[in-house]
Design an enzyme around this catalytic site. Structure first.
Site, PDB file in Angstrom:
ATOM      1  N   CYS A  53       0.841  -1.213   0.000  1.00 14.00           N
ATOM      2  CA  CYS A  53       0.000   0.000   0.000  1.00 14.00           C
ATOM      3  C   CYS A  53       0.866   1.250   0.000  1.00 14.00           C
ATOM      4  O   CYS A  53       1.397   1.653   1.042  1.00 14.00           O
ATOM      5  CB  CYS A  53      -0.924  -0.014   1.212  1.00 14.00           C
ATOM      6  N   CYS A  59      -0.355   4.145   2.150  1.00 12.54           N
ATOM      7  CA  CYS A  59      -0.175   3.935   3.602  1.00 12.54           C
ATOM      8  C   CYS A  59       1.282   4.151   4.007  1.00 12.54           C
ATOM      9  O   CYS A  59       1.549   4.727   5.053  1.00 12.54           O
ATOM     10  CB  CYS A  59      -0.562   2.513   4.005  1.00 12.54           C
ATOM     11  N   ASP A  60       2.217   3.660   3.203  1.00 12.84           N
ATOM     12  CA  ASP A  60       3.601   3.545   3.670  1.00 12.84           C
ATOM     13  C   ASP A  60       4.607   4.418   2.914  1.00 12.84           C
ATOM     14  O   ASP A  60       5.780   4.458   3.297  1.00 12.84           O
ATOM     15  CB  ASP A  60       4.057   2.070   3.548  1.00 12.84           C
TER      16      ASP A  60
END
Ligand code: NAP
Length: 307
Positions: free
Chosen positions: A134, A137-138
Site C-alpha cells: 500500500c 499507507c507507507d
C-alpha cells in the site's frame, strides 16, 4: 440466530455500498457486514480520477465515505464483523460471523479482493519492514530513498507515480517489456524523471536484516541474475478474491472468482455476487457500482417472488 433480515450484503466496498443503498431505498430490511471500515480497497487510493462526476478526481477515502453516508441515509444497517462462513442450502441463508449468526432470504456477496503476494523468500519476513502492498499507507517512510515497485498494471504505476513524492528514485520491475496499465498512466510514468524501468525482470528474493536492503532479480529472457539495493519494495501484482470463507458452496472460476450470470446470480437461488469478487469483473469502481445495483434489483425481485 441473532437476527434475521430480508437481505444480507457481505462487503462494504463500492459494490456492497451501492447494493445497500438500492436495497435500503427499496425498503428491504438489509444488513451489510464489513470486517473493516466501509469503503473497501478504494480507501487506499490517493486519487480516483476515473469515477464519473468528479472531474478533478476524488480521494478514495472520501469517495468511500460519501458512498457509506449515502447508503446509511436511506437506513442501511452496517455491522462490523468478519464473515467466517455461509450456509446457502435452504430458503433461509445464514451468514456466520465472529460476532454472531445472521439470517436472510437473499445474500449479495461483494467481499472484494485483496492484494496478491508474490510468494518469494523474504516477502513475509520483511512485511512492514520495507515490504508493502500500500503506497498511500507507507510511502512517506521512504523519503529520499531508492525503492522498487513490482508489477506493470494500474496499481503498480499509480503507486510508482505517487511514491516519487517521497523517494529519490522509484524502479519499476516488470516481468514483461510491455505494461498492462492504462495509457495515460504509462505516459505519466514515462515522463516522470524519478521513475526507471527494469523490463523482463522478476523478483527472486528480498533480503535484509530487519529492514529491506537488497532485491535479488532475474532477467527472464537471458536468465542473468542481478541485485538491486533498495530500502523498500511495493508489491502490486494484482488482486485475489476474498472467497476463502465460502468453503465450496458456490461455483468459482479456476482463479477463485464467483461465477455469475449477467443478473449477478450465482448458481444458488437467492445468492448474488457483485464487484471485484465476481468472475469477469473489470475491477473498476464504476463497474462495481453497476454490479451492486444489478444485484440489489435482482435480489429484490427474488425476495418478492418467494413471499
Ligand atoms: P493487474 O492489472 O492484474 O496487474 C498486475 C500486474 O502484476 C501485471 O503487470 C502482471 O504482469 C504483474 N504480475 C502478476 N503476477 C505477477 C508475478 N507473479 N510476478 C511478477 N509480476 C506479476 O492488477 P492491478 O494493477 O493490481 O489492478 C487490479 C485491478 O484494479 C485491475 O483490473 C485494474 O485495472 C484495476 N485498477 C484500475 C485503476 C485505474 O486507474 N483505472 C487503478 C487501480 C486499479 P503481466 O502484465 O505480465 O500479467
Amino acid at each position: 440466530m441473532d437476527d434475521s433480515y430480508q437481505l444480507i450484503i457481505i462487503g462494504g466496498g463500492p459494490a456492497g455500498l451501492t447494493a445497500g443503498m438500492y436495497a435500503a431505498r427499496s425498503r428491504l430490511s438489509t444488513l451489510l457486514v464489513e470486517r473493516g471500515l466501509p469503503g473497501g480497497q478504494i480507501v487506499n487510493a490517493e486519487l480516483v480520477e476515473n469515477y464519473p462526476g468528479f472531474p478533478e478526481g476524488i480521494s478514495g477515502a472520501e469517495l468511500g465515505s460519501l458512498m457509506e453516508q449515502q447508503a446509511r441515509r436511506y437506513g442501511l444497517e452496517i455491522a462490523m464483523a468478519e464473515v467466517e462462513g455461509v450456509d446457502v442450502t435452504g430458503e433461509q441463508k445464514t451468514v456466520r460471523t465472529g460476532e454472531g449468526h445472521y439470517g436472510a432470504t437473499a445474500l449479495i456477496i461483494a467481499g472484494g479482493s485483496e492484494y496478491s503476494k508474490l510468494g518469494v523468500p523474504g516477502e513475509d519476513e520483511l512485511r512492514g519492514r520495507g515490504v508493502s502492498y500500500c503506497a498511500t499507507c507507507d510511502g512517506a517512510f521512504f523519503r529520499d530513498q531508492t525503492i522498487a515497485v513490482i508489477g506493470g498494471g494500474n496499481v503498480a504505476l499509480n503507486d510508482a507515480i505517487f511514491l516519487t513524492r517521497f523517494a529519490s528514485k522509484v524502479i519499476v520491475v516488470h516481468r514483461r517489456n510491455e505494461l498492462r496499465a492504462t495509457k495515460i498512466l504509462q505516459e505519466r510514468a514515462f515522463n516522470q524523471p524519478k521513475i526507471e524501468f527494469l523490463w523482463d525482470t522478476v523478483l527472486k528474493s528480498i533480503e535484509g536484516e530487519g529492514q529491506v536492503k537488497l532485491l535479488r532479480l532475474q532477467n527472464v529472457k537471458t536468465s542473468v541474475e542481478s541485485s538491486l539495493e533498495v530500502s523498500g519494495v511495493f508489491i502490486a501484482v494484482g488482486l485475489k478474491p476474498n472467497t476463502g470463507y465460502l468453503g465450496g458452496v458456490l461455483a468459482l472460476s479456476p482463479e477463485g472468482f464467483i461465477v455469475v450470470n449477467e443478473q449477478m446470480e450465482t448458481g444458488v437461488p437467492g445468492v448474488f455476487a457483485a464487484g471485484d469478487i465476481r468472475c469477469g469483473s473489470p475491477q473498476q469502481i464504476s463497474s462495481a457500482v453497476g454490479d451492486g445495483a444489478v444485484a440489489a434489483i435482482n435480489a429484490e425481485k427474488y425476495i418478492s417472488s418467494i413471499l
